[in-house]
Design an enzyme around this catalytic site. Sequence first.
Site, PDB file in Angstrom:
ATOM      1  N   SER A 174      29.131  67.399  42.786  1.00  0.00           N
ATOM      2  CA  SER A 174      30.259  68.039  43.104  1.00  0.00           C
ATOM      3  C   SER A 174      31.390  68.099  42.051  1.00  0.00           C
ATOM      4  O   SER A 174      31.858  69.364  41.769  1.00  0.00           O
ATOM      5  CB  SER A 174      31.049  67.904  44.370  1.00  0.00           C
ATOM      6  OG  SER A 174      29.741  67.981  45.655  1.00  0.00           O
TER       7      SER A 174
ATOM      8  N   HIS B 204      36.578  66.931  44.001  1.00  0.00           N
ATOM      9  CA  HIS B 204      36.413  68.544  43.876  1.00  0.00           C
ATOM     10  C   HIS B 204      37.652  69.048  43.125  1.00  0.00           C
ATOM     11  O   HIS B 204      37.354  69.739  42.059  1.00  0.00           O
ATOM     12  CB  HIS B 204      36.444  69.008  45.210  1.00  0.00           C
ATOM     13  CG  HIS B 204      35.032  68.931  45.868  1.00  0.00           C
ATOM     14  ND1 HIS B 204      34.961  69.445  47.333  1.00  0.00           N
ATOM     15  CD2 HIS B 204      33.891  67.926  45.753  1.00  0.00           C
ATOM     16  CE1 HIS B 204      33.570  69.074  47.746  1.00  0.00           C
ATOM     17  NE2 HIS B 204      32.944  68.326  46.564  1.00  0.00           N
TER      18      HIS B 204
END
Length: 206
Positions: free
Chosen positions: A127, A178
């Site tokens: 991610s 993220h």
Amino acid sequence: MENLGWRRRAYVNMGLIALNVVYFFYLEITGSTSHTGFMVSHGAMYAPLVLEKGEYYRLLTSIFMHFGINHIMNNMLILFILGDNLERALGHIKYLIFYLLCGVGANVVSMAVNIREYRDVVSAGASGAIFGVIGGLLYAVAVNRGQLEDLSTRQLVIVIVSSLYFGFTSTGVDNTAHIAGLVLGILFGLILYRRPGRRRYREIWD
């Protein structure tokens, strides 16, 4: 005239997807990707082992590991849809360097935040690198006046907002990685991406 850049194949992006998938199935065959101890023993991020044992390779190996089929399917789908655009924009080698730097950098930031907040967690997933890809594309689209191939600024903003919303409303998601990946993607995009100049052609008269 045909745009040859549009037709260039994204070999590195497909290779990264293949590596993630192959390693995932290897882990599932030899153990279980839902078992925390097993994942740690095969390269997942765990700060005490990185800092106390010097196992810095985990900053890299963990970005090719995923907890369960849904985790890898979601990540690889986004990478498949968006990664080839950035690879064509950067070139094969730059894209590989970009991807790895974003992934490792997001892990470093996430580890630092977890240590500061006294959280002892095991993490894995692409991610951080994928948010880096999104950030790099956001920069590339912005300097190309809101459009790069089939991508627009609006589309990328929707992806970013929906992905962050999903992360913050779900449990067990490393939102720090993220956000760090997104910011790093924009910064590395600024460093590595160059907007192609307009080609000038001479008119040839018979």
